[in-house]
Design a protein around this motif. Structure first.
Motif, mmCIF file in Angstrom:
data_model
loop_
_atom_site.group_PDB
_atom_site.id
_atom_site.type_symbol
_atom_site.label_atom_id
_atom_site.label_comp_id
_atom_site.label_asym_id
_atom_site.label_seq_id
_atom_site.Cartn_x
_atom_site.Cartn_y
_atom_site.Cartn_z
ATOM 1 N N LEU A 1 -0.428 8.524 -6.096
ATOM 2 C CA LEU A 1 0.155 6.937 -5.567
ATOM 3 C C LEU A 1 -1.431 6.171 -5.363
ATOM 4 C CD1 LEU A 1 2.630 8.532 -4.040
ATOM 5 C CD2 LEU A 1 3.289 7.335 -5.128
ATOM 6 N N THR B 1 -4.356 4.505 -9.320
ATOM 7 C CA THR B 1 -3.790 4.644 -8.941
ATOM 8 C C THR B 1 -2.067 3.732 -9.502
ATOM 9 O OG1 THR B 1 -4.333 2.943 -7.751
ATOM 10 C CG2 THR B 1 -4.714 4.659 -6.915
ATOM 11 N N ASP C 1 2.207 3.033 -8.603
ATOM 12 C CA ASP C 1 3.126 3.638 -8.201
ATOM 13 C C ASP C 1 4.839 3.649 -8.964
ATOM 14 O OD1 ASP C 1 5.811 3.869 -6.601
ATOM 15 O OD2 ASP C 1 5.230 3.304 -5.384
ATOM 16 N N ARG D 1 7.706 4.579 -9.145
ATOM 17 C CA ARG D 1 8.903 3.790 -8.351
ATOM 18 C C ARG D 1 8.884 3.106 -8.900
ATOM 19 N NH1 ARG D 1 7.871 7.381 -3.531
ATOM 20 N NH2 ARG D 1 6.474 6.284 -3.256
ATOM 21 N N LYS D 2 8.127 2.373 -8.712
ATOM 22 C CA LYS D 2 8.088 0.690 -8.584
ATOM 23 C C LYS D 2 8.133 -0.167 -9.991
ATOM 24 C CE LYS D 2 5.837 -0.525 -4.466
ATOM 25 N NZ LYS D 2 5.192 -0.969 -3.398
ATOM 26 N N GLY E 1 5.417 -0.804 -11.471
ATOM 27 C CA GLY E 1 4.703 0.902 -11.876
ATOM 28 C C GLY E 1 5.380 1.515 -12.610
#
Length: 403
Positions: free
Chosen positions: A44, A76, A78, A80-81, A84
């Motif tokens: 993350l 890196t 994310d 969850r987005k 991403g």
């Protein structure tokens, strides 16, 4: 996936995306990196992997994280987005293996269910390493090494007589699960290499089951003999003599004389040849049946002599034993030095850091020394650039907290 060179590791050409945290699953990916796999570590953007904050830490530098994630590139993301998630799916075509250890169902909630992952790459091996597996009443529980060490039956074997079971000062359950993770990857990659038409699979790896798997005799012993093996301190109840002993000058050492031949030699080493004829000790089953009486004799003899004398006698009679080493003993031991069991990993912050060698060794193959684990997002430009993402676009994604 490309074919590996005979001068490279057996997993050369295998690409692994390691999006797991802490130690168990990442250690499996690291073992694969040791043997030539190209491993990209996905974190993350906030760098909150718990291993980055566990001791040992020096001047803010996460030493354990560095050596545990050696040989990997770092990015890196994310997932969850939405952006991403799309980036991850775009990357998967470049990878053979995805390693994750989130709670069961987490990737599904983020729109990354197994069907979606396999649409992105039909040959993808997805290794899911959790505390308790993908099914069953406990599948959604969080798992930590000491929890599944306790549940597997492993910790029950470490208790002193009449005392509380004891954990070691290291999460051994994580590393055992990591070994099974590496084995899973190697086994599935062997299958894929053998069949160009083979499809990817989902590997359901329970850390609790991994530890239980190595405890072969417990179920059969319980069913057939009605025994539930328990801790006996350092005494072994399946072979004898075998225990942790203390010399007259206070040195602790482990000694095992399981086989009949070694037991006979131990009798000679202790100047007690008559023990070999004692009907209580004349066979391994008899010695196990009378283990406490036997151990009182053996430990009593050791307690009367200094460790130098004990070492001389045991070595002369070829008895397996060892002083209990700490890390200073390991570093000073001529055998470990001769085999270069501790190697030095190149590191940007410290010049180099010591770490265990690559295991196993392959005769005739000199494996390159891996560098320490990457800094947070160190290879973002390199990895995302290969996807065609420009520096400006990457900067925008960084500003949005996607990478």
């Amino acid at each position: 996936m490309t074919h590996s060179s005979t001068n490279a590791g057996s997993l050369a050409g295998v690409r692994i995306l390691d999006m797991a945290t802490v130690l168990a699953a990442p250690s499996g990916a690291t073992m694969c990196a040791d043997h030539g796999a190209d491993v990209v570590k996905l974190e993350l953007p906030d760098g909150n992997d718990a291993l980055r904050h566990m001791q040992p830490i020096k001047n803010g530098s996460p030493l354990w994280w560095k050596v545990a994630n050696r040989g990997k590139r770092g990015i890196t993301l994310d997932v969850r987005k939405p952006q991403g998630r799309e980036l991850l799916l775009a990357m998967l075509a470049q990878f053979d293996v995805l390693v994750e250890n989130f709670r069961t169902g987490s990737l599904d909630r983020w729109g990354l269910d197994i069907a979606t992952l396999h649409r992105a790459n039909p040959r993808l091996i997805v290794v899911r390493l959790t505390g308790f597996g993908q099914t069953g009443p406990y599948s959604a529980r969080a798992g930590f090494a000491r929890v599944f060490e306790a549940m597997s039956g492993f910790t029950n074997l470490t208790a002193p007589v009449g005392g509380a079971p004891m954990h070691s000062n290291y999460p051994i359950g994580d590393t055992v699960a990591g070994i099974f993770c590496a084995f899973s990857i190697a086994a599935e990659m062997a299958r894929l290499r053998a069949d160009p038409e083979a499809r990817g699979v989902e590997v359901d790896l329970s850390a609790t089951e991994a530890l239980f798997r190595i405890l072969d005799p417990l179920p059969v012993e319980h069913e057939q003999l009605g025994l539930a093996r328990r801790g006996e301190g350092n005494l072994a109840t399946y072979t004898a003599p075998s225990n942790m002993y203390r010399s007259a000058d206070g040195v602790f050492f482990s000694m095992v004389a399981s086989s009949q031949a070694v037991w006979l030699r131990l009798c000679i080493a202790m100047d007690k040849p008559q023990l070999a004829e004692d009907p209580r000790f004349d066979s391994l089953p008899h010695r196990v049946a009378h283990v406490h009486a036997l151990d009182a004799i053996v430990s009593g003899w050791f307690a009367e002599h200094g460790f130098a004398r004990i070492s001389e006698k045991l070595e002369a009679c070829e008895i397996p034993f060892s002083k209990v080493y700490d890390i200073a003993d390991i570093e000073a031991d001529p055998h470990f030095q001769a085999r270069e069991t501790i190697i030095r990993l190149p590191d940007a912050d410290h010049g180099s850091l010591p770490a265990p060698c690559i295991v196993p060794r392959i005769i005739g193959r000199d494996m390159p020394v891996p560098r320490t684990g990457p800094a947070l997002g160190e290879h973002n430009a390199e990895v995302y650039g290969a996807l065609g993402i420009s520096a400006d676009a990457l900067a925008q994604l960084r500003a949005q907290g996607v990478v």
